[in-house]
Design a protein around this motif. Structure first.
Motif, mmCIF file in Angstrom:
data_model
loop_
_atom_site.group_PDB
_atom_site.id
_atom_site.type_symbol
_atom_site.label_atom_id
_atom_site.label_comp_id
_atom_site.label_asym_id
_atom_site.label_seq_id
_atom_site.Cartn_x
_atom_site.Cartn_y
_atom_site.Cartn_z
ATOM 1 N N ALA A 44 0.842 -1.204 0.000
ATOM 2 C CA ALA A 44 0.000 0.000 0.000
ATOM 3 C C ALA A 44 0.874 1.249 0.000
ATOM 4 C CB ALA A 44 -0.923 -0.009 1.224
ATOM 5 N N PHE A 45 1.981 1.212 0.757
ATOM 6 C CA PHE A 45 2.901 2.347 0.800
ATOM 7 C C PHE A 45 3.479 2.608 -0.595
ATOM 8 C CE2 PHE A 45 7.100 4.223 1.132
ATOM 9 C CZ PHE A 45 6.970 5.204 2.104
ATOM 10 N N THR A 46 3.905 1.546 -1.256
ATOM 11 C CA THR A 46 4.518 1.700 -2.578
ATOM 12 C C THR A 46 3.507 2.193 -3.603
ATOM 13 O OG1 THR A 46 6.175 0.035 -2.068
ATOM 14 C CG2 THR A 46 5.802 0.490 -4.399
ATOM 15 N N ARG A 47 2.263 1.707 -3.498
ATOM 16 C CA ARG A 47 1.220 2.216 -4.399
ATOM 17 C C ARG A 47 0.994 3.707 -4.163
ATOM 18 N NH1 ARG A 47 -1.394 -2.568 -3.063
ATOM 19 N NH2 ARG A 47 -2.746 -1.495 -1.585
ATOM 20 N N ALA A 48 1.037 4.117 -2.890
ATOM 21 C CA ALA A 48 0.756 5.520 -2.566
ATOM 22 C C ALA A 48 1.887 6.452 -3.005
ATOM 23 C CB ALA A 48 0.497 5.673 -1.066
ATOM 24 N N PHE A 49 3.129 6.002 -2.860
ATOM 25 C CA PHE A 49 4.255 6.932 -3.037
ATOM 26 C C PHE A 49 5.229 6.535 -4.146
ATOM 27 C CE2 PHE A 49 2.932 7.213 1.468
ATOM 28 C CZ PHE A 49 2.488 8.521 1.454
ATOM 29 N N GLY A 50 5.016 5.374 -4.771
ATOM 30 C CA GLY A 50 5.937 4.941 -5.822
ATOM 31 C C GLY A 50 7.346 4.728 -5.312
ATOM 32 N N LEU A 51 7.440 4.256 -4.075
ATOM 33 C CA LEU A 51 8.735 4.157 -3.400
ATOM 34 C C LEU A 51 8.748 2.856 -2.599
ATOM 35 C CD1 LEU A 51 11.200 6.153 -2.652
ATOM 36 C CD2 LEU A 51 9.948 6.515 -0.520
ATOM 37 N N PRO A 52 9.867 2.104 -2.620
ATOM 38 C CA PRO A 52 9.898 0.895 -1.801
ATOM 39 C C PRO A 52 9.838 1.211 -0.309
ATOM 40 C CG PRO A 52 11.789 0.976 -3.305
ATOM 41 C CD PRO A 52 11.110 2.297 -3.377
ATOM 42 N N LEU A 53 9.182 0.338 0.438
ATOM 43 C CA LEU A 53 9.256 0.340 1.906
ATOM 44 C C LEU A 53 9.585 -1.091 2.268
ATOM 45 C CD1 LEU A 53 8.784 1.739 4.689
ATOM 46 C CD2 LEU A 53 6.429 0.865 4.557
ATOM 47 N N THR A 54 10.709 -1.311 2.937
ATOM 48 C CA THR A 54 11.226 -2.663 3.100
ATOM 49 C C THR A 54 11.500 -2.975 4.560
ATOM 50 O OG1 THR A 54 12.348 -2.329 0.976
ATOM 51 C CG2 THR A 54 12.998 -4.271 2.281
ATOM 52 N N GLU A 55 10.997 -4.128 5.007
ATOM 53 C CA GLU A 55 11.278 -4.558 6.379
ATOM 54 C C GLU A 55 12.701 -5.100 6.409
ATOM 55 O OE1 GLU A 55 8.436 -7.255 8.040
ATOM 56 O OE2 GLU A 55 9.525 -7.401 9.942
ATOM 57 N N ILE A 56 13.525 -4.555 7.286
ATOM 58 C CA ILE A 56 14.945 -4.953 7.288
ATOM 59 C C ILE A 56 15.422 -5.429 8.648
ATOM 60 C CG2 ILE A 56 15.567 -3.399 5.392
ATOM 61 C CD1 ILE A 56 16.788 -1.528 7.603
ATOM 62 N N GLY A 57 14.549 -5.477 9.650
ATOM 63 C CA GLY A 57 15.030 -5.944 10.943
ATOM 64 C C GLY A 57 13.989 -5.827 12.016
ATOM 65 N N ILE A 58 14.440 -6.014 13.252
ATOM 66 C CA ILE A 58 13.518 -6.064 14.377
ATOM 67 C C ILE A 58 14.224 -5.560 15.647
ATOM 68 C CG2 ILE A 58 14.078 -8.455 15.049
ATOM 69 C CD1 ILE A 58 10.771 -8.613 15.160
ATOM 70 N N VAL A 59 13.441 -5.074 16.578
ATOM 71 C CA VAL A 59 13.976 -4.733 17.889
ATOM 72 C C VAL A 59 13.920 -6.009 18.717
ATOM 73 C CG1 VAL A 59 13.797 -3.226 19.891
ATOM 74 C CG2 VAL A 59 13.023 -2.403 17.645
ATOM 75 N N THR A 60 15.094 -6.511 19.118
ATOM 76 C CA THR A 60 15.126 -7.837 19.740
ATOM 77 C C THR A 60 14.986 -7.789 21.250
ATOM 78 O OG1 THR A 60 17.524 -7.670 19.704
ATOM 79 C CG2 THR A 60 16.484 -8.967 17.954
ATOM 80 N N ALA A 61 15.469 -6.725 21.904
ATOM 81 C CA ALA A 61 15.494 -6.737 23.373
ATOM 82 C C ALA A 61 15.750 -5.346 23.919
ATOM 83 C CB ALA A 61 16.605 -7.680 23.870
ATOM 84 N N ASP A 62 15.391 -5.142 25.175
ATOM 85 C CA ASP A 62 15.870 -3.950 25.867
ATOM 86 C C ASP A 62 17.369 -4.104 26.084
ATOM 87 O OD1 ASP A 62 13.477 -2.411 26.291
ATOM 88 O OD2 ASP A 62 12.817 -3.945 27.694
ATOM 89 N N ASP A 63 18.095 -3.028 25.960
ATOM 90 C CA ASP A 63 19.557 -3.095 26.104
ATOM 91 C C ASP A 63 20.040 -1.670 26.350
ATOM 92 O OD1 ASP A 63 22.314 -3.154 25.779
ATOM 93 O OD2 ASP A 63 22.230 -4.681 24.189
ATOM 94 N N ALA A 64 20.425 -1.407 27.597
ATOM 95 C CA ALA A 64 20.770 -0.030 27.963
ATOM 96 C C ALA A 64 21.937 0.505 27.133
ATOM 97 C CB ALA A 64 21.113 0.030 29.456
ATOM 98 N N SER A 65 22.778 -0.387 26.622
ATOM 99 C CA SER A 65 23.934 0.085 25.859
ATOM 100 C C SER A 65 23.559 0.458 24.424
ATOM 101 C CB SER A 65 25.033 -0.969 25.862
ATOM 102 O OG SER A 65 24.623 -2.093 25.117
#
Lengths: 315, 315
Positions: free
Chosen positions: A271-292
Motif C-alpha cells: 500500500a505504501f509503494t502504491r501511494a508513493f511509488g517508493l519501496p518500503l522494506t522490512e529490514i530488521g527487528i527490535v530484539t530486546a531492551d539493552d541499555a547500551s
C-alpha cells in the motif's frame, strides 16, 4: 540583524534578487523577526542544518539551483524524521564575491524545495564570506511527533527507498569521473519523505531517523536513544547498482527514513509503494531492551561487523 | 542532519564538548528536531543571524567566549526589537581545524547569552569549514509583537543607551590600536534589550527596530515600513566619548532600540532609567504620513544630509 529589509547596500541587493525570484514562496519578510501562528494543540518542531561549499558539495558537482534545493531538502528531511508538517523556513546564506551572480539561481532551488514541502520562506540573513554556506532552519508542527527513543522490543524496522546512490555519485566524482544520472540525482536532488512520514505515523510507526550518517550509524542512534538492541539483515536492504550491501548501509546523506513500528505492528508495504511509488522494506527487528543500545548486523545469514559512521565525503 | 546525537566522529566530539559546557542551559538535544510548546494565544517570533570571522569580528579582537556571546546576543536582539520573550535558540557552527581547541570557550559565551535571556539551547548543527561562522536562530513568543510598520504621525521617537561605542572600537582596531574598555565592551558584549522592550511595550511603544545598520539607516527602515516621515534631532542622541553625533548616528551593531510610541504618548524616561540603569532619550517625532518613508535629520537646529547605512566594518 536577520531582517530582509530593503535599505541600500550590496547585502540588500542580494536580498532583493532573492525576493524577486521567490515571489509568493516568501511571506512576511522585512521585520526583525518572522511571526508565525502555531495552531492550538500542536507541538512546534525546529531544526537547523548547514551546507558548506567544499564540505557538503563542490561547485563543479552541482548547479547553483541544485545547491539551494539540496540544502533546503536536507533541512526539511529532519521534519520528516519526526513526522511533522512543515510550516516555514529561514535561510541564512554566506555569499562569496564569485557567487553573487548566481545567487538568484541558488534562491530558485531553495524555493523549489520550499514549495514542494508547502513551507513558506519567512526570513533569513545574508552575509559576506569566503565560502558559500547555507543554513536552513525549518519549523513544523505535529500533534504526536516521533522521537528516536520510542522503539521497544517487538518493533519492526523498515527503510524507505533504495540506498547507496549518494555514495556511488561521490565515488565517481572522487575518481575524476561523472556519476550516472540515477546516482547523481540521489545526491543532487534528495526528496524529504514528508508525506511518507505522515502515512507511516498513521500506520503504527513510533520511532524514526532520517539517514544522514549511514543506515547502520543512524540505527545505532535509535538503539542508543531507545535503549534497545536492533538486528538488521543487510541482505534485505534495497540498494542501487554499483555498490555492495555493506557500503550501501554506510552511505550517508540519503535522506531516506529508518522507522520502527509499535511492537507487533506490521506495515502494508504494498500500500505504501502504491501511494508513493517508493519501496518500503522490512529490514530488521527490535530484539530486546539493552541499555547500551546495540545494532547487530547480518548479511546472507552471517554476522558482520560493520565499520563506523559516515562523516561527510572529505573525511 | 541537525541533531546533536552522540555517535562516533570528530563532529560529535565537538558537540560533546559543547554539551559538557552547556549543562542545564541546553535541553532536549539529541533528536532530529527540537520540540517546543508555544503557549495558547501567543505568537511565535523567529529570527536567524549569522556572524562570520573576518566579516563581523576578528580573532585578535575578541576572546572565543566573547565571539560566542556576541553572536548569540545579536540574534536575541531581534527578539527585543519585536518585544518578544525568548523561548529557545539553535546554534549552527562552522568550525575550522585551528578553532577546535577553543570551541568549549565559544560554547561558554553562547550559554552566557542564552542564560541571561532565559532561552534554552535546544538544537543546532556542527560542520567543518575554513572560517569560523555562527548562525544563531532564536525563537520567542509575544501576545502583541511590535512591527516596524506601526508608526503613525504624532508618535514620539526614543532611543535606548548611548551610541557610537562599536564604531569607536572598530576605528581603534583599524588604526592598529586598542579601544578603551568602554568602547570595547560595547562592541564585544552588547546586551539585547529584552526586559527593556517589554517595559516599553507596556508603556505605549508600538513600533521598533534594533540598531544594527546605524540609527539613521534603521530609522529609515521604520519610516519606509510605516509609510511615514520621521524627524530626528541628532543633538539629543546620547553618544560615547570620542565620536561626533553624526558618526554616532551611523554607528552599526549597537543593538540598542529605536522605538516609536502611539501618537501623543510620552514615555517616563526617568522611570525607565531607574528600572534599567540605562538612558532612554526622546530624539524625534513622526511628522506626517509619507508613502516614500523619509527621515529628516537636524543637528544644532540645522538640517543635515547624513550618508547612507552601515554595511559591516570591512566595506
Amino acid at each position: 540583524v536577520s531582517d530582509l529589509a530593503l535599505g541600500p547596500g550590496r547585502e540588500f541587493d542580494a536580498i532583493r534578487a532573492m525576493l524577486a525570484r521567490w515571489g509568493s514562496a516568501a511571506t512576511g519578510i522585512g521585520g526583525d523577526a518572522a511571526e508565525l501562528v502555531v495552531p492550538g494543540g500542536q507541538r512546534l518542531l525546529v531544526s537547523t542544518d548547514t551546507s558548506v561549499e567544499g564540505v557538503h558539495f563542490r561547485r563543479d558537482w552541482l548547479s547553483p539551483s541544485e545547491i539551494g534545493y539540496r540544502a533546503t531538502a536536507a533541512a526539511l528531511s529532519d521534519l520528516a524524521a519526526v513526522a511533522a508538517t512543515p510550516l516555514a523556513l529561514l535561510l541564512s546564506i554566506t555569499v562569496p564575491e564569485a557567487w553573487r551572480p548566481v545567487i538568484p539561481d541558488v534562491a530558485d532551488g531553495v524555493a523549489e524545495a520550499a514549495r514542494a514541502a508547502r513551507a513558506h520562506i519567512v526570513g533569513g540573513d545574508v552575509v559576506r564570506g569566503d565560502a558559500l554556506s547555507l543554513t536552513v532552519t525549518v519549523l513544523g508542527v505535529a500533534t504526536h511527533p516521533w522521537s528516536r527513543g520510542a522503539a521497544s522490543p517487538g518493533g519492526r524496522v523498515y527503510v524507505t527507498g533504495a540506498l547507496g546512490g549518494p555514495s556511488v555519485a561521490l565515488r565517481a566524482w572522487a575518481e575524476g569521473g561523472s556519476p550516472d544520472a540515477g546516482a547523481r540525482a540521489r545526491f543532487a536532488h534528495p526528496e524529504p519523505r514528508l508525506l511518507e512520514s505522515r502515512w507511516l505515523a498513521h500506520h503504527g510507526v513510533v520511532a524514526a531517523i532520517d539517514i544522514s550518517d549511514g543506515l547502520i550509524a543512524d540505527a545505532r542512534h535509535v538503539a542508543a536513544a531507545s535503549r534497545v538492541r536492533l538486528t538488521l539483515d543487510l541482505s534485505r536492504v534495497p540498494h542501487v547498482d554499483g555498490i555492495d550491501p555493506l557500503a550501501a548501509a554506510a552511505s550517508g546523506e540519503e535522506y531516506e527514513l529508518l522507522v520502527v513500528t509499535r511492537p507487533e505492528v506490521e506495515l502494508d508495504t504494498s500500500a505504501f509503494t502504491r501511494a508513493f511509488g517508493l519501496p518500503l522494506t522490512e529490514i530488521g527487528i527490535v530484539t530486546a531492551d539493552d541499555a547500551s543500545g546495540r545494532v547487530d548486523v547480518t548479511l546472507a545469514g552471517a554476522r558482520v561487523d560493520p565499520p563506523g559512521g559516515y562523516d561527510h565525503f572529505s573525511s
